[in-house]
Design an enzyme around this catalytic site. Structure first.
Site, short mmCIF file in Angstrom:
data_model
loop_
_atom_site.label_atom_id
_atom_site.label_comp_id
_atom_site.label_asym_id
_atom_site.label_seq_id
_atom_site.Cartn_x
_atom_site.Cartn_y
_atom_site.Cartn_z
N LYS A 151 2.98 8.18 11.53
CA LYS A 151 1.96 7.51 12.34
C LYS A 151 1.95 8.07 13.77
O LYS A 151 0.89 8.26 14.36
CB LYS A 151 2.21 5.99 12.37
N SER A 179 0.58 1.93 13.84
CA SER A 179 1.57 0.88 13.56
C SER A 179 2.56 0.75 14.70
O SER A 179 2.85 1.73 15.39
CB SER A 179 2.31 1.24 12.27
N TYR A 184 7.87 6.80 8.08
CA TYR A 184 6.54 6.18 8.25
C TYR A 184 6.14 6.18 9.73
O TYR A 184 5.03 6.59 10.08
CB TYR A 184 6.59 4.76 7.70
#
Lengths: 326, 326
Positions: A154, A126, A150
């Site tokens: 990632k 991402s 998050y």
């Protein structure tokens, strides 16, 4: 012979990937013989597949589950499973368990098969691996300094993917997807939801709320482009020399403002749908969006043959073709 | 009241850190009341400590061990424990277990104490988080793209440290140490060993082997400077605003060539010791060293008050003062 494993197959991108594989019947020039679809709920098998389809549900973060998935030695593994940014921020433990531990357990399961097993692994990362302050366009040399859990998860998975690839345990590529737009389906509560909503809802005759100002710029790819990235990454994964040791690539996309999105909507569908967009500034969403990247220079990915949508009009037309009744 | 926990206290930097704490009796202006020293073997408690010292041995990567260490709620935690680069490359599982899992378990143990517990955590990272190709000087914006498993493990720990700090679970700083030179003690088999060896062995009347050419440039700090970084990081850890969300800092150092090291040795100790350096090029070591960074621009750390040695002569004199009989 291609045996394919798709983890996170019940999601929107996973479903569209499957549709494409079913249509082609092959991947990277090799006929697909079997596809295993995995998610936390059993994915719907696509109709009329020209290959054997198996649908499985389990929690990949539980010990032993990843081992079961790789026991049949799939030759290509798409790892799309994740919980989204908002949930990873709200539930710290769940975010690390799903986005980090499950990914690492998958990588470990592959490593432990041994005996020369070396599948292609395509991992969806991402642009959340990047954190402000940003340059005008984020290039391939920009550092990963995420500002969310998050993004951290990632970024960790990206580091592991590069190291496991360097050590020869699998042949991995991580692709950092732009925000996928226009997402089909119902509005969701993601902070980024309005980027799709202001196109999708008006095209379906419904009102859409625009919570930010029209000069907000963001980085987009259609679901079709996203599936194209996945397929191209799978086909490229053998070309280690060309890719080099940095195995995670920012995908190309379109950098457009909300005003440009709306202008494209007018050009494609006339003035009527655009009138259904209601301006209702939301300070909370404006603050979140302010921290997001606006533009990238995805040179490495372009040189490796990844192709973005050519215009936001094209992105709108793809939505209309794929999702709207004729 | 300062209760201090030093993990990896049996190593060279850990021992010198303890000597300094014993001498000062305080840290960041606050008197030290207790120090817990931990390592895989029980660290030798320093003599004459003006505070209570407890020495513990355990494998931090085993479940529950980190919880025991934080149960007494140390206010400052120095996490120096790691297995070195060569071993992490030779033993994949051990590297991830010690350098990644144990670090994460420590961070998790701190988080799980809860109830407002928020210690200062000083973590020793490494310039191995960077991978070639390098610019002439690696600045604070250069990306972490490690080319070893050790560098990957340190880069992952850095990401976790920033996220746990952002979430308020502790107040962390990661410091990327230069190669520590002159290391006291016996020659070791690390590829970087000669940087210390060509100074230390001649000063002790022994022959030293130089396996690379004299134009090799590298990034150094004395053990005294390294301890200074740790102490300064501990004192800084409360200043979140000044540090910002990127909690890992490249430490300042000295960028010198091997020729400059030898010239400094001549200036400090005359010509005789330098004659004990035997040139014996080793292609394997030359290849490894070629992939190492040569120079940094550690602007952020300098602005935050971290101070490097001022010359390689100073580095040599520190070794002579601390390690050679008068």
């Amino acid at each position: 012979m291609n045996r394919i494993l798709v983890i996170g197959a019940a999601g929107m991108v996973g479903r569209k990937l499957l549709q494409s594989l079913v249509k082609d019947g092959s991947l990277g020039g090799t006929r697909i013989t079997q596809a295993t679809l995995h998610d936390i709920v059993a994915p719907q098998p696509p109709p009329n597949a020209p290959f054997q389809v198996r649908s499985l549900a389990s929690d990949l973060s539980l010990a032993g589950e990843a081992d079961k998935l790789v026991a049949e030695r799939p030759s290509v593994i798409f790892h799309l499973a994740a919980i989204v940014s908002g949930e990873a921020e709200a539930d710290f433990e769940k975010g690390y368990r799903i986005n980090l531990d499950a990914t690492r357990q998958l990588f470990e399961a592959i490593r432990k098969v041994g005996a020369g097993y070396k599948p292609r692994v395509v991992f969806t990362s991402s642009i959340a691996v990047f954190g402000a302050p940003f340059p005008e366009a984020i290039d391939d040399e920009f550092l990963s300094a995420p500002l969310t859990s998050y993004g951290t998860q990632k970024a960790v998975a990206e580091l592991l993917l590069s190291d496991y690839t360097r050590r020869g345990f699998f042949d991995g590529i991580g692709i950092r997807l732009p925000t996928v737009c226009v997402r089909p389906g119902k509005p969701n509560r993601a902070a980024s939801g309005f980027f799709s909503g202001i196109i999708r809802e008006p095209l379906n005759g419904q009102e859409a709320v625009l919570p930010v100002s029209e000069d907000v710029r963001h980085w987009h790819a259609s679901p079709r482009a996203a599936v194209g990235f996945l397929l191209h990454a799978a086909a490229l994964a053998g070309e280690g020399e060309r890719i080099g040791p940095r195995r995670n690539l920012t995908m190309p996309g379109l950098s457009v403002t909300v005003a440009e999105q709306i202008a494209a909507l007018r050009r494609v569908a006339g003035d009527a749908p655009a009138r259904l967009i209601r301006r209702e500034p939301d300070p909370a969403i404006m603050r979140i969006v302010k921290g997001w990247p606006e533009n990238f220079d995805a040179q490495r990915a372009r040189e490796l043959g990844f192709r973005a949508d050519t215009s936001f009009e094209e992105i709108i037309r793809i939505y209309m073709e794929e999702e709207l009744p004729a």
